[in-house]
Design a protein around this motif. Structure first.
Motif, PDB file in Angstrom:
ATOM      1  N   THR A 191       0.796  -1.165   0.117  1.00 56.47           N
ATOM      2  CA  THR A 191       0.139  -0.079   0.040  1.00 56.47           C
ATOM      3  C   THR A 191       0.844   1.125  -0.056  1.00 56.47           C
ATOM      4  O   THR A 191       1.916   1.138   0.370  1.00 56.47           O
ATOM      5  N   PRO A 192       0.175   2.327  -0.370  1.00 56.83           N
ATOM      6  CA  PRO A 192       1.269   3.736  -0.224  1.00 56.83           C
ATOM      7  C   PRO A 192       1.749   3.760   1.199  1.00 56.83           C
ATOM      8  O   PRO A 192       2.801   4.186   1.281  1.00 56.83           O
ATOM      9  N   LEU A 230       1.903   3.254  -6.036  1.00 60.29           N
ATOM     10  CA  LEU A 230       3.163   4.141  -6.183  1.00 60.29           C
ATOM     11  C   LEU A 230       2.857   5.750  -6.384  1.00 60.29           C
ATOM     12  O   LEU A 230       3.455   6.306  -5.492  1.00 60.29           O
ATOM     13  N   ASP A 231       2.088   5.996  -7.145  1.00 62.37           N
ATOM     14  CA  ASP A 231       1.794   7.658  -7.232  1.00 62.37           C
ATOM     15  C   ASP A 231       0.904   7.796  -5.966  1.00 62.37           C
ATOM     16  O   ASP A 231       1.481   9.117  -5.549  1.00 62.37           O
ATOM     17  N   THR A 249       7.446  10.529 -14.851  1.00 59.27           N
ATOM     18  CA  THR A 249       6.988   9.508 -15.829  1.00 59.27           C
ATOM     19  C   THR A 249       5.723   8.917 -15.753  1.00 59.27           C
ATOM     20  O   THR A 249       5.244   8.440 -16.495  1.00 59.27           O
ATOM     21  N   LEU A 250       5.310   8.923 -14.416  1.00 64.96           N
ATOM     22  CA  LEU A 250       3.965   8.412 -14.093  1.00 64.96           C
ATOM     23  C   LEU A 250       3.037   9.651 -14.904  1.00 64.96           C
ATOM     24  O   LEU A 250       1.873   9.134 -15.431  1.00 64.96           O
ATOM     25  N   ARG A 297      -7.756  15.922 -10.303  1.00 62.79           N
ATOM     26  CA  ARG A 297      -7.836  15.305 -11.524  1.00 62.79           C
ATOM     27  C   ARG A 297      -6.880  14.110 -11.866  1.00 62.79           C
ATOM     28  O   ARG A 297      -7.495  13.075 -12.124  1.00 62.79           O
ATOM     29  N   ARG A 298      -5.548  14.349 -11.423  1.00 63.99           N
ATOM     30  CA  ARG A 298      -4.616  13.122 -11.489  1.00 63.99           C
ATOM     31  C   ARG A 298      -5.384  11.924 -10.867  1.00 63.99           C
ATOM     32  O   ARG A 298      -5.204  10.635 -11.078  1.00 63.99           O
ATOM     33  N   ARG A 299      -5.868  12.061  -9.645  1.00 69.62           N
ATOM     34  CA  ARG A 299      -6.160  11.095  -8.685  1.00 69.62           C
ATOM     35  C   ARG A 299      -7.512  10.317  -9.100  1.00 69.62           C
ATOM     36  O   ARG A 299      -7.691   9.238  -9.162  1.00 69.62           O
TER      37      ARG A 299
END
Length: 173
Positions: free
Chosen positions: A11-12, A71-72, A99-100, A149-151
């Protein structure tokens, strides 16, 4: 790549707590440097072959999309949830985050659009319980609001791969 990420932590929160050695994040930067080219190759493969978005793993440990989200979210914890003076070196964090971002841009070729809902935010209490210096919950929420937005896109990616956000494994409030 997915297996490498899952070995860092399932997990994160686990990635962050396993890396913490009581004073800093030790060797985590070296792992992030190793992951960046793997992510770049994965993303470039998806640009060249958009059909790859339709291949899925049935095992959580090898599911690339779930582990990319893990990872993000771990990077989000490190960049926004940890007190600035204790964060890992930005030189290690930035290339992985970028990179993500490039990989997330490939999702349009697979017609994956951001989810309408935002995934739940990680709770910092487990980090605090492990002695990791964090920012306040309010400061964390404010900082992460810039990543909405990314999430949402990460949530759509995980769902498109046949998983739910609970597989990302955060503990939620």
């Amino acid at each position: 790549m997915a297996t490498y990420i899952s070995c860092l932590g399932y997990t994160p929160t686990e990635i962050v707590t396993k890396a913490w050695n009581g004073k800093d994040f030790g060797m985590l930067s070296q792992h992030l440097v190793a992951i960046a080219p793997m992510l770049a190759l994965y993303g470039q493969s998806h640009f060249a072959y958009p059909v790859l978005h339709y291949f899925h793993s049935t095992k959580r440990e090898t599911a690339a999309e779930v582990n990319i989200a893990v990872l993000d979210e771990a990077l989000t914890l490190l960049e926004s949830g940890i007190k600035p003076e204790h964060r890992p070196d930005a030189v290690a964090l930035y290339p992985v985050r970028q990179t993500l971002s490039v990989f997330l841009e490939t999702l349009t070729s697979a017609y994956i659009k951001p989810a309408s809902d935002v995934p739940p935010l990680a709770v910092l209490d487990e980090l605090r319980a492990n002695g990791i210096p964090t920012v306040s919950d309010e400061a964390f929420a404010l900082e992460v609001s810039n990543l909405t937005r990314r999430r949402r896109l990460l949530l759509a990616l995980v769902r498109n791969d046949g998983w739910s956000w609970k597989e990302v494994g955060n503990r939620f409030g």
